[in-house]
Structure formats: structure tokens, C-alpha cells
Design an enzyme around this catalytic site. Structure first.
Site, PDB file in Angstrom:
ATOM      1  N   LYS A 206      -3.682 -44.607 -80.945  1.00  0.00           N
ATOM      2  CA  LYS A 206      -2.883 -44.244 -79.768  1.00  0.00           C
ATOM      3  C   LYS A 206      -3.654 -43.256 -78.888  1.00  0.00           C
ATOM      4  CE  LYS A 206       1.527 -42.189 -78.453  1.00  0.00           C
ATOM      5  NZ  LYS A 206       2.856 -41.752 -78.871  1.00  0.00           N
ATOM      6  N   GLU A 212     -10.847 -39.614 -88.089  1.00  0.00           N
ATOM      7  CA  GLU A 212     -11.078 -40.612 -89.147  1.00  0.00           C
ATOM      8  C   GLU A 212     -11.354 -41.984 -88.514  1.00  0.00           C
ATOM      9  OE1 GLU A 212      -8.590 -38.508 -88.893  1.00  0.00           O
ATOM     10  OE2 GLU A 212      -7.924 -37.754 -90.842  1.00  0.00           O
ATOM     11  N   GLY A 267       3.627 -43.263 -82.756  1.00  0.00           N
ATOM     12  CA  GLY A 267       2.662 -43.926 -83.637  1.00  0.00           C
ATOM     13  C   GLY A 267       3.324 -44.716 -84.757  1.00  0.00           C
ATOM     14  N   ARG A 268       4.281 -44.075 -85.460  1.00  0.00           N
ATOM     15  CA  ARG A 268       4.887 -44.756 -86.609  1.00  0.00           C
ATOM     16  C   ARG A 268       5.913 -45.806 -86.197  1.00  0.00           C
ATOM     17  NH1 ARG A 268       5.621 -39.521 -86.014  1.00  0.00           N
ATOM     18  NH2 ARG A 268       7.692 -38.649 -85.664  1.00  0.00           N
ATOM     19  N   GLU A 353       7.462 -38.337 -91.685  1.00  0.00           N
ATOM     20  CA  GLU A 353       6.853 -37.781 -90.467  1.00  0.00           C
ATOM     21  C   GLU A 353       7.911 -37.621 -89.366  1.00  0.00           C
ATOM     22  OE1 GLU A 353       3.555 -39.668 -88.046  1.00  0.00           O
ATOM     23  OE2 GLU A 353       2.308 -38.401 -89.294  1.00  0.00           O
ATOM     24  N   HIS A 384       8.496 -50.433-115.496  1.00  0.00           N
ATOM     25  CA  HIS A 384       7.602 -50.163-116.637  1.00  0.00           C
ATOM     26  C   HIS A 384       6.796 -48.892-116.404  1.00  0.00           C
ATOM     27  CE1 HIS A 384       8.579 -54.016-118.459  1.00  0.00           C
ATOM     28  NE2 HIS A 384       8.664 -54.440-117.206  1.00  0.00           N
ATOM     29  N   LYS A 512      -5.571 -30.481 -89.221  1.00  0.00           N
ATOM     30  CA  LYS A 512      -6.617 -31.076 -88.372  1.00  0.00           C
ATOM     31  C   LYS A 512      -7.503 -29.981 -87.785  1.00  0.00           C
ATOM     32  CE  LYS A 512      -4.109 -35.167 -86.704  1.00  0.00           C
ATOM     33  NZ  LYS A 512      -3.552 -35.856 -85.556  1.00  0.00           N
TER      34      LYS A 512
END
Ligand code: F6P
Length: 559
Positions: A206, A212, A267-268, A353, A384, A512
Site C-alpha cells: 500500500k 521487508e 491494508g488488512r 490489528e 491432536h 519499525k
């Protein structure tokens, strides 16, 4: 803005809770044969059974009153009107516009955004068609076979989750790869499996400033250039998705190869925008549009249905009942469907978030819980692994059990085992097993009385542990679109009741900033700043090790 803890419904719920805390769900079911029928909702190919919760009609009446007093309906209307409800960033929140029909105007600051939404969607469709048909050729005139999406957080999890969930619909020639982690092992392993001539890279960001993503994108481009040998070839192999055309151009991607979206898409919440380009490439235009249509249908239900028959609102309220009154601090997402294996991680970002906040929209510190910790994994594997804690641990976490009804794509016998286990787990969480039942079972198994007495306490299950059962008619694009929108709106309603802004994420900033400083120090390009003694020691250790490696000729490797 009303103060949540002073609302009459909040106080009434606390009084109600003093009785409800001791209710037994077994008894609630035994005394109310219509319970499952009443606490059951069907919408857009989804079936929600919320009867296995510690609620009665009165609980729901009070929770619905809370939603009204907290002005949740007004917040919902404001979002759909395009008001700047993301107040700290002064932005509208309009992922709903991305899946809305083009002929119904939706305005942001007076501008109807639908024409540009339609334009980008059509561009994505043309591009996807060219790649999928084989018309789009790489620099050696071969069709694309591999798509590497580079992004992180909301620019990764949504497309990744949907491509995995709808793998059954994937284009047979295209293999999808998702690179998010800056740990170079992921990119390295991905690049081992693809060829420069037939690979398309989609850089998804965005802001186009996320370190990263940009680091991975630069490395991928170097790798590509080292093979193609011609910067002119980049245009056939790199496209970008962003709101930031300048940064895209600075990176070296022609803005003609950029797919745009806008600051009113969080973003999400962005998989419906051009960030969904990997999805469209993988599934095709028709399936992508079906995903949007399923979400739009859920949007319409959310906007228009009365609160008491509104699926996202009911899920939100039942969640609030545990988080704020029972003090449940976590919530489990357990899909009984391997294709949905990334769904828990996607919902984790979406919820945590969005609602992991401690200040109300007007800046007050909250004095109640907000977002739960979201965790989970595929249910059948969870049985399990972590289900032991859910059955007999001291921590009570509500669980969403999710599966598709349609077993037709499954191999013979598998789907019944899968769903049989899911229904059994829901029943076990509800009923538990009493000490008397445990003893009777052991006696029936032939144990002598001392052994029965010794072992029975360990065989007790309290039960009374809440679950929601969510069934999809089938796992197809339309139902998945509705399912994702259901969770988006559930989370929004909870945020509205907690009086928080669900659409900013300031909590990711500090890490950050500090990383920016420390990375320089690790690289040796910056003097060491003042740190606490632990951080300083860690930095010094890395620098020492790194120097040793370089001296011994074991420095960084090239791709
Ligand atoms: O660091 C968190 C975050 O900002 C998320 O909200 C976002 O989805 C992700 O990073 C990626 O951001 P971008 O799309 O700008 O690269």
C-alpha cells in the site's frame, strides 16, 4: 460519545452476568427444545449455529440493547456513507465500495469512487486474462508459469489465504508463490523453484515503503536481471500494486504497470482491491467477481438486516459477552477444512490489528478488555495438539468451528470423518463429562473400584465451553467472500461497541522506528546509539560474530 461502562445496558449485563456465570449449557438445552432452531441463522450460503453459547433470550436482548446504546448502528451507517471514520488518519473506510455494484455511487469527500474502482477492476481483469491465456509473454516469448507475490501483512495474508482456500479453482499452468518474510530463506527457496523467463513478480505494498517488501523486491529484481541481463525485460516480469505511484516509479516499475488502490482501503481489508491481483490471476476474473459478489451480499445483509437477525452483529455480541463479562482473553479459529489452513492467520491480523487498542476514539484509556488474542489452526489437527487445553485447561476460549457441508470434492469416507469429528467436538465442549459419568464408564470397562475412583477425576470434562458452528454450503468463491466479510463486519461492530478506531495501527510503528536504527548498527554503517544493556549486548554480539565470519571468508552469499 457515550461512555461504555456507564451505559444502562452495560450495567444490566453485569447484573445478568452474576446469574449467568453459573448456568449450565446442558440445562439450557434440556429445558429449551427450540434452542438450536432459535439460535440459528442462514445467510449467503453460510449457516451459523450459535446455540452452544452461555446465552439466553434475555442475554441477547441486553447485548442488542448495548449495541444500540453504544451507537453501533450509527457507526455502521457512517461507514457505508463514506464518512472519515478512521479518525486518526482522517480517512473513510470503504472496502465495501470495492465489492459494490458500479452503478450505485459511493462518495468520499464528494467524489463518487465507483468509476475508478470499476476502471482498476477492469484493468486487472484484462491483465489477468492476458497472463492466464498465455498472451502475456516473458522476455524469451514464453507464457508465464509462476507468479511470485511479494508483500507482507495485509498485502500478503489475504491473497495468500484466498489462493489457498480456492486452490480447487486455480489455473492449471500457474503456480502461486508468496514471499513475505524478509528472512532471505523464503525468497531463496522460492527462487530455486522458478525460472526468470516464465516468472511474474507482483510487488504488493500500500505504502511502497515497507522495508521487508522493498528489500525482497530489490533482491528479486537483482536475481531477475542477473539472468535476463536486460533492464528492458523488467517490464514483462514486474508489476506493482500500491497507492504510491511515485515510490513505484522510483523502484523502477513503469506506472503503466502499476495497479492502483486508495487510502480509504485499509491494508488488512485490501484483498478486494488491486491487492487481490494474485487472486484474480490464480482464479480468473469470474471467480474473483464471485468472491466480491459474496462479500457484497454480506455487506447488504449487514447494512439492512435488523440487529437481532444480523449475522455479523450477533457474532460480535456473543464475542463481547465472553470478552467483557466472562473475561475470556482469547478466541480460537478452527477450520475443519485443509483449504482454509491460512484462515486463522488471516483473521488474526484482521482482528488483532483492528481492535488491539486501548484508547477510545476520543482519546480516553479504556477500562475494559478489547480484542481477544486470536489463535487456532485446522481443527482436526488441533484435536491432536491444542484441544487438550480447550477441553480441560484452566483457560476458557470460545471457538469458531468452520467447515463446508458439501463433501462432493472429497475422497470417499473422508468428509464424514472430518465433519463427524467437528460435530463431536462441539458436543463435547457443550456437554463435557461428569464425575459420575466418568466412573460409570470406567466400571463398564471392567476396572475395579479403587482404579475407578483413582482415574475418574482425570476423565472429567467440565464442558460448558462455548462454540460457534459456521457451515459453508460449499467452499466456493461466493461463500468465501461472504465468510470473510462476515468477520470483517463482526470485528467492526466490536470495535464500535468498544468505542475504538478499528482502522488505524499505530501500535506497529515503534518497532519499525527502532529497527531502522538497529539495522544500521548491525550493518556497521551507524554508530551504536544509547540502548538498554540487554539490547546493546545483543547488537555487540552480532557485530562481533559478523566480523569473525567476514574474516573467515564466510560472509553473505549471493543468490
Ligand atoms: O506494519 C503493519 C502494516 O502496516 C499492515 O497494516 C499492513 O498490512 C502491512 O504493514 C503492509 O503494509 P504495506 O502494504 O504498506 O507494505
Amino acid at each position: 460519545m457515550p461512555i461504555l461502562t456507564q451505559l444502562p445496558a452495560w450495567r444490566a449485563l453485569w447484573q445478568h452476568f452474576s446469574r449467568a456465570r453459573d448456568w449450565s449449557m446442558r440445562e439450557l438445552f434440556d429445558t429449551d427444545p427450540q434452542r438450536a432452531e432459535r439460535y440459528w441463522l442462514e445467510q449467503d450460503g453460510l449457516i451459523l449455529d450459535y446455540s452452544k453459547n452461555r446465552i439466553t433470550d434475555q442475554t441477547l436482548t441486553l447485548l442488542l440493547q448495548l449495541a444500540r446504546e453504544a451507537e453501533a448502528p450509527e457507526r455502521i451507517a457512517a461507514m457505508f456513507r463514506g464518512e472519515p471514520i478512521n479518525t486518526t488518519e482522517h480517512r473513510a473506510v470503504l472496502h465495501v465500495a470495492l465489492r459494490s455494484p458500479p452503478d450505485a455511487p459511493i462518495r468520499v469527500g464528494g467524489e463518487d469512487v465507483m468509476p475508478k474502482v470499476t476502471r482498476v477492476l477492469d484493468r486487472m481483469a484484462r491483465f489477468a486474462h492476458a497472463v492466464r491465456s498465455g498472451d502475456w509473454l516473458g522476455y524469451t516469448h514464453q507464457p508465464i508459469t509462476d507468479i511470485v507475490s511479494i508483500g507482507i501483512g495485509g498485502s500478503d495474508l489475504g491473497p495468500l489465504m484466498v489462493c489457498e482456500a480456492l486452490k480447487a479453482y486455480a489455473h492449471p499452468r500457474l503456480t502461486m508463490h508468496f514471499v513475505s518474510n524478509v528472512d532471505s530463506s523464503l525468497l531463496k527457496e522460492t527462487l530455486k523453484r522458478v525460472h526468470a523467463e516464465t516468472t511474474l513478480f507482483i510487488i504488493e505494498s500500500k505504502t511502497f515503503t515497507t522495508s521487508e517488501t522493498l528489500t525482497n523486491a530489490h533482491t528479486a529484481r537483482e536475481w531477475f536481471l542477473s539472468r535476463a541481463g536486460d533492464a528492458g525485460a523488467v517490464a514483462r516480469h514486474f508489476v506493482a500494486v500500491s497507492t504510491n505511484p511515485k515510490a513505484v516509479a522510483d523502484f523502477g516499475i513503469d506506472p503503466a504497470h502499476m495497479f492502483e488502490f486508495w487510502d480509504w482501503v485499509g491494508g488488512r481489508y485490501s484483498l478486494w482491491s488491486a491487492i487481490g491481483l494474485p487472486i484474480m490471476l490464480c482464479l480468473g476474473e469470474e471467480n474473483f467477481r464471485a468472491l466480491l459478489a459474496g462479500a457484497h451480499s454480506m455487506d447488504t445483509h449487514f447494512r439492512t438486516a435488523p440487529l437481532e437477525a444480523n449475522m455479523p452483529v450477533l457474532l460480535a455480541l456473543v464475542g463481547i459477552w465472553y470478552i467483557n463479562f466472562f473475561g475470556g482473553g482469547s478466541h480460537v479459529i478452527a477450520p475443519y477444512d485443509q483449504y482454509l489452513h491460512r484462515f486463522p492467520a488471516f483473521i488474526q491480523q484482521l482482528d488483532m490489528e483492528s481492535n488491539g487498542k486501548q484508547r477510545t476514539r476520543d482519546g480516553r484509556l479504556v477500562d475494559y478488555e478489547t480484542a481477544p488474542i486470536i489463535w487456532g489452526g485446522t481443527g482436526i489437527n488441533g484435536q491432536h495438539a491444542f484441544f487438550q487445553l480447550l477441553h480441560q485447561g484452566t483457560h476458557i476460549a470460545p471457538i469458531d468451528l468452520i467447515a463446508s457441508l458439501d463433501g462432493r470434492g472429497s475422497l470417499p469416507g473422508h468428509h464424514e470423518i472430518l465433519l463427524g469429528n467437528m460435530f463431536a467436538q462441539a458436543e463435547a465442549f457443550l456437554r463435557g463429562k461428569t464425575l459420575d459419568e466418568a466412573r460409570a464408564e470406567l466400571r463398564a470397562a471392567g476396572l475395579d473400584e479403587p482404579a475407578v475412583q483413582a482415574l475418574a477425576p482425570f476423565k472429567v470434562f467440565d464442558g460448558n465451553r462455548p462454540t460457534n458452528t459456521l457451515l459453508l454450503q460449499r467452499l466456493d468463491p461466493r461463500c468465501l467472500g461472504a465468510l470473510i466479510a462476515l468477520y470483517e463486519h463482526k470485528i467492526f461492530v466490536q470495535g464500535a461497541i468498544w468505542q475504538i478506531n478499528s482502522f488505524d495501527q499505530w501500535g506497529v510503528e515503534l518497532g519499525k522506528q527502532l529497527a531502522h536504527t538497529i539495522v544500521g548498527e548491525l550493518e556497521g554503517s551507524a554508530e551504536t546509539a544509547a540502548h538498554d544493556s540487554s539490547t546493546a549486548r545483543l547488537i555487540a554480539l552480532y557485530r562481533r560474530m559478523n566480523q569473525e565470519k567476514t574474516t573467515k571468508g564466510r560472509g553473505k552469499t549471493a543468490l
